[in-house]
Design a protein around this motif. Structure first.
Motif, PDB file in Angstrom:
ATOM      1  N   VAL A 105       3.442  17.947  10.324  1.00  0.00           N
ATOM      2  CA  VAL A 105       4.190  16.831  10.547  1.00  0.00           C
ATOM      3  C   VAL A 105       4.203  15.616  10.131  1.00  0.00           C
ATOM      4  O   VAL A 105       4.956  14.357   9.107  1.00  0.00           O
ATOM      5  CB  VAL A 105       5.806  17.696  11.304  1.00  0.00           C
ATOM      6  N   ALA A 106       3.388  15.072  11.099  1.00  0.00           N
ATOM      7  CA  ALA A 106       3.671  13.211  10.627  1.00  0.00           C
ATOM      8  C   ALA A 106       2.950  12.865  10.128  1.00  0.00           C
ATOM      9  O   ALA A 106       3.091  12.411   9.347  1.00  0.00           O
ATOM     10  CB  ALA A 106       3.444  12.699  12.372  1.00  0.00           C
ATOM     11  N   GLN A 107       1.712  13.836   9.732  1.00  0.00           N
ATOM     12  CA  GLN A 107       0.491  13.513   8.642  1.00  0.00           C
ATOM     13  C   GLN A 107       1.387  13.285   6.930  1.00  0.00           C
ATOM     14  O   GLN A 107       1.942  12.283   5.771  1.00  0.00           O
ATOM     15  CB  GLN A 107      -0.186  14.278   8.648  1.00  0.00           C
ATOM     16  N   ALA A 108       2.427  14.867   6.766  1.00  0.00           N
ATOM     17  CA  ALA A 108       2.952  14.661   5.861  1.00  0.00           C
ATOM     18  C   ALA A 108       4.351  13.883   5.556  1.00  0.00           C
ATOM     19  O   ALA A 108       4.379  13.439   4.382  1.00  0.00           O
ATOM     20  CB  ALA A 108       3.822  16.355   5.806  1.00  0.00           C
ATOM     21  N   TYR A 109       5.080  13.331   6.524  1.00  0.00           N
ATOM     22  CA  TYR A 109       6.041  12.504   7.000  1.00  0.00           C
ATOM     23  C   TYR A 109       5.707  10.981   6.136  1.00  0.00           C
ATOM     24  O   TYR A 109       6.346  11.017   5.265  1.00  0.00           O
ATOM     25  CB  TYR A 109       6.341  12.015   8.194  1.00  0.00           C
ATOM     26  N   PHE A 110       4.487  10.953   6.755  1.00  0.00           N
ATOM     27  CA  PHE A 110       3.587   9.418   6.909  1.00  0.00           C
ATOM     28  C   PHE A 110       3.552   9.352   5.003  1.00  0.00           C
ATOM     29  O   PHE A 110       3.539   8.294   4.025  1.00  0.00           O
ATOM     30  CB  PHE A 110       2.913   9.394   7.438  1.00  0.00           C
ATOM     31  N   ASP A 111       2.697  10.215   4.603  1.00  0.00           N
ATOM     32  CA  ASP A 111       1.767  10.544   3.217  1.00  0.00           C
ATOM     33  C   ASP A 111       3.547  10.568   1.602  1.00  0.00           C
ATOM     34  O   ASP A 111       3.614   9.700   0.604  1.00  0.00           O
ATOM     35  CB  ASP A 111       1.579  12.011   2.736  1.00  0.00           C
ATOM     36  N   VAL A 112       4.946  10.982   2.310  1.00  0.00           N
ATOM     37  CA  VAL A 112       5.977  10.612   1.688  1.00  0.00           C
ATOM     38  C   VAL A 112       5.825   9.620   1.142  1.00  0.00           C
ATOM     39  O   VAL A 112       6.219   9.010   1.001  1.00  0.00           O
ATOM     40  CB  VAL A 112       6.548  11.921   1.590  1.00  0.00           C
ATOM     41  N   LEU A 113       6.315   9.043   2.150  1.00  0.00           N
ATOM     42  CA  LEU A 113       6.927   7.445   2.556  1.00  0.00           C
ATOM     43  C   LEU A 113       5.226   6.260   2.159  1.00  0.00           C
ATOM     44  O   LEU A 113       6.007   5.157   1.538  1.00  0.00           O
ATOM     45  CB  LEU A 113       6.919   7.167   4.638  1.00  0.00           C
ATOM     46  N   PHE A 114       4.005   6.865   2.555  1.00  0.00           N
ATOM     47  CA  PHE A 114       2.778   5.487   1.519  1.00  0.00           C
ATOM     48  C   PHE A 114       3.329   6.373   0.198  1.00  0.00           C
ATOM     49  O   PHE A 114       3.289   5.160  -0.817  1.00  0.00           O
ATOM     50  CB  PHE A 114       1.847   6.439   2.690  1.00  0.00           C
ATOM     51  N   ALA A 115       3.258   7.066  -0.500  1.00  0.00           N
ATOM     52  CA  ALA A 115       3.731   7.234  -2.207  1.00  0.00           C
ATOM     53  C   ALA A 115       4.807   6.367  -2.569  1.00  0.00           C
ATOM     54  O   ALA A 115       4.736   6.601  -3.692  1.00  0.00           O
ATOM     55  CB  ALA A 115       3.263   9.024  -2.270  1.00  0.00           C
ATOM     56  N   ILE A 116       5.603   6.798  -1.391  1.00  0.00           N
ATOM     57  CA  ILE A 116       6.837   5.781  -2.301  1.00  0.00           C
ATOM     58  C   ILE A 116       6.990   4.813  -2.008  1.00  0.00           C
ATOM     59  O   ILE A 116       7.285   3.937  -3.128  1.00  0.00           O
ATOM     60  CB  ILE A 116       8.466   6.142  -0.978  1.00  0.00           C
ATOM     61  N   GLU A 117       6.056   3.989  -1.116  1.00  0.00           N
ATOM     62  CA  GLU A 117       5.752   2.902  -1.325  1.00  0.00           C
ATOM     63  C   GLU A 117       4.858   2.521  -2.404  1.00  0.00           C
ATOM     64  O   GLU A 117       4.576   1.426  -3.393  1.00  0.00           O
ATOM     65  CB  GLU A 117       5.013   2.568  -0.078  1.00  0.00           C
ATOM     66  N   ASN A 118       3.572   3.223  -3.249  1.00  0.00           N
ATOM     67  CA  ASN A 118       2.663   3.020  -3.742  1.00  0.00           C
ATOM     68  C   ASN A 118       3.075   3.415  -4.785  1.00  0.00           C
ATOM     69  O   ASN A 118       3.463   2.084  -5.698  1.00  0.00           O
ATOM     70  CB  ASN A 118       1.951   4.226  -3.576  1.00  0.00           C
ATOM     71  N   LEU A 119       4.229   4.155  -5.679  1.00  0.00           N
ATOM     72  CA  LEU A 119       5.092   3.990  -6.289  1.00  0.00           C
ATOM     73  C   LEU A 119       5.864   2.771  -6.227  1.00  0.00           C
ATOM     74  O   LEU A 119       6.176   2.388  -7.103  1.00  0.00           O
ATOM     75  CB  LEU A 119       5.843   5.142  -6.438  1.00  0.00           C
ATOM     76  N   ARG A 120       6.642   2.426  -6.162  1.00  0.00           N
ATOM     77  CA  ARG A 120       7.369   1.302  -5.263  1.00  0.00           C
ATOM     78  C   ARG A 120       6.508   0.169  -6.225  1.00  0.00           C
ATOM     79  O   ARG A 120       7.049  -0.810  -6.864  1.00  0.00           O
ATOM     80  CB  ARG A 120       8.245   0.931  -4.444  1.00  0.00           C
ATOM     81  N   ALA A 121       5.160  -0.241  -5.172  1.00  0.00           N
ATOM     82  CA  ALA A 121       4.485  -0.922  -5.561  1.00  0.00           C
ATOM     83  C   ALA A 121       3.787  -0.838  -6.782  1.00  0.00           C
ATOM     84  O   ALA A 121       3.772  -1.837  -8.111  1.00  0.00           O
ATOM     85  CB  ALA A 121       3.300  -1.329  -4.581  1.00  0.00           C
ATOM     86  N   VAL A 122       4.291  -0.036  -7.168  1.00  0.00           N
ATOM     87  CA  VAL A 122       3.226   0.300  -8.940  1.00  0.00           C
ATOM     88  C   VAL A 122       4.229  -0.613  -9.924  1.00  0.00           C
ATOM     89  O   VAL A 122       4.021  -0.797 -11.004  1.00  0.00           O
ATOM     90  CB  VAL A 122       2.406   1.832  -9.262  1.00  0.00           C
TER      91      VAL A 122
END
Length: 447
Positions: free
Chosen positions: A142-159
């Motif tokens: 659950v933590a892995q999936a939760y953090f993956d979503v948040l990192f994907a959001i951060e990555n998209l925002r950075a891009v």
């Protein structure tokens, strides 16, 4: 009457607003509790544990008495012919006979049954340890999936931010070229960076959708808006601050090790069970039965009642070598389980070392990236100023901007990896619980 159209329009607007709202918005602990109720992998582990708990009552049944009853009723048609000199006697009888019996067997000495009962306790322990490990795995997943979503959001925002900056630089380069203050090379470089940023945005958006769906698989619904990690979140170092206590605890307390320890001990019991094939067995047996039918030649009626109580001894003499073969097989399987136990301890030690280093080095990496972000922002400001006064070219500004976004993305990844390593470290020693998620959850805030 005039109010009805307004009510209809309001209802439509309300439905549209509800459709636009995500399914729910939750923090890390809420998502975990949703996964507890929905995740198929955890549900399978729960059912497997329930099945494993039945091993003990099944084995206990081998120590308790067994009672059985039988009954029958027959319609009989018999013919009797007898010759005595010239006389012939012909007799035909038709009658109904009935019988029933009740049998009881109480084992007194069956060594394999006693050993099987002891073995069943070990099998239940193994089942419970496997279920506990499944619970810890669920927290990590659950933590892995939760953090993956948040990192994907951060990555998209950075891009996207990088793309926006490049678009501005591209527009500026075109204007400078038109007025003759820059070469066409600056325009080409900016256009190339912009096209690359567009491709990166598409990939980042796709990755976010995949990660959101992966989280949805765990909880069965759209995750909605997730809480974000606070910018100034402070992560704790592992306690104790030495690796060896964690390694020792993992080799001793890991649920994987505990499950395999029980499996190895149960395999040792199997050897005793198979050797017991050579041992005699002693049971108390009791029988009560009645038989109702006609007397001899169908004359009269006889009721027979039988009562028996006694001891029954069974001594195996020779079984074709099957007992010895099964014993050798059990010894080999016991050796295999012991080797698997050694492997489980080594893997537990390795996992604890990796998780400990993940936390310690992750904290150092976070501090380094935080300093790097400050430096990258200062560098970006300097390059922008230099570009305005003509001592820096467009590519210098683009590189500085890209460095800022890359550093922010790497910082987010380092923070999430460190938090995940904290959970994995607790899981390695068998102490991960919902309370650990709650401690991490306070580091997040609503977006």
């Amino acid at each position: 009457m005039p109010l009805k159209p307004r009510v209809r329009k309001s209802s439509v607007a309300l439905l549209a607003l509800c459709a636009a709202i995500p399914a729910f918005a939750a923090d890390l602990v809420h998502v975990y509790r949703e996964a507890l109720a929905y995740d198929a992998q955890y549900a399978a582990a729960r059912a497997t544990a329930e099945a494993g708990r039945e091993k003990q009552p099944q084995a206990l049944a081998g120590l308790l008495p067994t009672i059985g009853a039988t009954g029958n009723t027959f319609w009989n048609d018999s013919t009797f012919d007898s010759k005595a000199g010239a006389a012939t006697l012909h007799e035909r009888n038709k009658y109904n006979s009935n019988a029933y019996s009740v049998n009881l067997t109480q084992p007194l000495f069956r060594w394999q049954n006693f050993v099987q009962y002891d073995q069943s306790k070990l099998l239940v322990m193994q089942s419970e340890a496997n279920f506990a490990q499944a619970g810890q795995d669920l927290i990590v997943r659950v933590a892995q999936a939760y953090f993956d979503v948040l990192f994907a959001i951060e990555n998209l925002r950075a891009v996207q931010a990088n793309k926006t900056a490049i678009a501005q630089q591209l527009e500026q380069a075109k204007k400078n070229f038109e007025v003759g203050t820059a070469t066409i090379t600056d325009t080409y470089e900016s256009q190339s960076r912009f096209d690359l940023a567009t491709a990166q945005e598409i990939a980042a958006d796709s990755e976010l959708e995949v990660k959101r769906y992966a989280l949805r698989v765990l909880i069965g619904k759209d995750p909605g808006e997730l809480n974000r990690l606070k910018p100034k979140a402070v992560m704790e170092a592992p306690q104790p601050a030495s690796m060896e206590p964690w390694v020792e605890a993992a080799e001793r307390d890991s649920f994987v090790v505990q499950a395999q320890q029980a499996a190895a001990e149960a395999a040792n019991k199997t050897i005793e069970i198979n050797r017991a094939g050579h041992y005699p067995t002693l049971d108390v047996v009791a029988n009560y039965g009645t038989n109702n039918g006609p007397g001899q030649f169908g004359i009269g009626e006889i009721d027979t009642t039988t009562r028996q109580v006694g001891l029954q001894l069974n001594i195996p003499l020779f079984q074709g070598g099957a007992v010895n073969s099964r014993t050798r097989e059990a010894i080999a399987r016991r050796d295999a389980e012991r080797a698997t136990l050694d492997s489980a301890k080594r893997n537990a030690a390795l996992n604890s070392r990796q998780a400990y280093l993940g936390v310690v080095n992750g904290l150092a990496e976070v501090r380094a990236l935080e300093a790097a972000l400050v430096s990258s922002l200062s560098s970006l400001d300097s390059n922008r100023l230099g570009y305005e006064v003509g001592v820096r070219i467009n590519i210098d500004v683009l590189n500085a901007e890209n460095q800022v976004y890359v550093t922010r993305r790497d910082l987010a990844r380092a923070r999430f990896n460190t938090l995940l390593s904290q959970l994995k470290l607790k899981a390695a020693v068998g102490s991960l619980a919902e309370a650990d998620l709650e401690r991490i959850n306070v580091l997040f805030e609503a977006p």
